[in-house]
Design an enzyme around this catalytic site. Structure first.
Site, PDB file in Angstrom:
ATOM      1  N   LYS A  20      21.676 -78.495  79.431  1.00 51.17           N
ATOM      2  CA  LYS A  20      21.259 -77.850  78.171  1.00 51.17           C
ATOM      3  C   LYS A  20      20.722 -78.828  77.124  1.00 51.17           C
ATOM      4  O   LYS A  20      19.861 -78.461  76.328  1.00 51.17           O
ATOM      5  CB  LYS A  20      22.433 -77.074  77.564  1.00 51.17           C
ATOM      6  CG  LYS A  20      22.828 -75.833  78.347  1.00 51.17           C
ATOM      7  CD  LYS A  20      23.894 -75.086  77.570  1.00 51.17           C
ATOM      8  CE  LYS A  20      24.450 -73.918  78.349  1.00 51.17           C
ATOM      9  NZ  LYS A  20      25.382 -73.116  77.548  1.00 51.17           N
TER      10      LYS A  20
ATOM     11  N   ASP B 234      22.987 -68.131  72.737  1.00 51.81           N
ATOM     12  CA  ASP B 234      24.449 -67.963  72.703  1.00 51.81           C
ATOM     13  C   ASP B 234      24.946 -67.438  71.353  1.00 51.81           C
ATOM     14  O   ASP B 234      25.907 -66.656  71.304  1.00 51.81           O
ATOM     15  CB  ASP B 234      25.148 -69.289  73.007  1.00 51.81           C
ATOM     16  CG  ASP B 234      25.096 -69.633  74.488  1.00 51.81           C
ATOM     17  OD1 ASP B 234      24.987 -68.699  75.310  1.00 51.81           O
ATOM     18  OD2 ASP B 234      25.164 -70.824  74.824  1.00 51.81           O
TER      19      ASP B 234
END
Ligand code: ATR
Length: 276
Positions: A71, A108
């Protein structure tokens, strides 16, 4: 599903990736919506990540999800990164554009907030939010709460330095507190973002007696669905929200970009993803 030569392609890049529920989740929506497209697991070792990242648009992929351990690298490699993802410090969704460039998103924070709002009547005005943990997930949770207008976020982590770094990076009304000074007084929300309570990990063992009865308790751990924290909170009468919805809602933005339709998070989808 039989694909045509024009099928839209997406997938998830991770190492390992075998545990990911995303292929099942996106596969369900593709099937339900009758879309000529596919979402595949892409096991990519760290040393191959850049090569594969660059190949995605060249191979006609519409985009991909990015999971552990890629990520942070995805944020570095993306041609453009949305400000929220840059603030969080991680990209979990890639969108390949027609000109061959790659846009990096972090979905998220959206997933966390949508799950909380769908699963309870929580609002930012309910009072201070207490967030346990300062890892990658906590960064998205805190950013979401700051942007939603929470006026006090008490950030509690075993390693205080990590919490201080998070507070400095994200910015906002964040008070870093030591683990042994946990202050639940007057809180409107308690969120666990640590790995405690996850299957195979010790339970998160905290004293909830000072927590107001109307405070919403959310655990972003979803295996098990009802963690010891959520069971304890539910037993004393607090509203609780489990963590599965964050996974499901964070996937909505990527799917919409890649396949051109906004998918729905339904009880049937929850059951389907849980049954794997
Ligand atoms: P993620 O990306 O899922 O958030 P992570 O970055 O590894 O995962 O973060 C894990 C979080 O769980 C951290 O807040 C970690 O605390 P430290 O920053 O002090 O390491 C927390 N955590 C893990 N095991 C813990 C334990 N036994 N007691 C307290 N906190 C723990």
């Amino acid at each position: 599903m039989i694909l045509s030569g024009k099928a839209k392609l997406a997938g998830v890049l991770g190492w390992p990736v075998g545990h990911s529920r995303s292929p099942r989740l996106h596969g369900y929506w593709l099937e339900q919506l009758g879309i000529d497209g596919t979402y595949v697991p892409l096991p990519v070792a760290p040393e191959n990540f850049e090569k594969v990242f660059r190949a995605l648009p060249a191979m006609g992929f519409r985009g991909a999800n990015v999971t552990v351990p890629h990520k942070e690298q995805a944020l570095v490699l993306a041609d453009e990164v949305e400000p929220l993802a840059r603030r969080i410090g991680a990209v979990n969704t890639l969108v390949c554009r027609d000109d061959g460039s790659v846009l990096g998103l972090n979905t998220d924070a959206f997933g966390f907030l949508r799950n909380l709002q769908t699963g309870s009547n929580w609002r930012a005005e309910n009072g201070p939010a207490v967030v346990l943990g300062a890892g990658g997930a906590a960064r998205a949770v805190v950013a979401a709460l700051v942007d939603e207008g929470v006026t006090e976020i008490r950030l509690v982590n075993r390693s205080v330095e990590r919490a201080e770094k998070l507070a400095a990076d994200i910015g906002g009304p964040i008070l870093v507190q030591a683990w042994d000074k946990l202050d639940l007084d007057g809180a409107g929300l308690l969120v666990n973002t640590t790995s405690l309570g996850m299957a195979g990990q010790p339970a998160l063992d905290i004293d909830l007696s000072a927590l107001p009865m109307n405070a919403v308790v959310n655990d972003i751990v979803y295996a098990p669905l009802m963690t010891p924290l959520l069971l304890a909170a539910q037993t004393r009468g607090n509203p609780v929200v489990d963590g599965l919805g964050m996974l499901l809602f964070q996937a909505v933005r990527g799917f919409s970009h890649w396949f051109g339709v906004e998918p729905q998070v339904t009880p049937q989808l929850r059951d389907f993803v849980l049954s794997s």
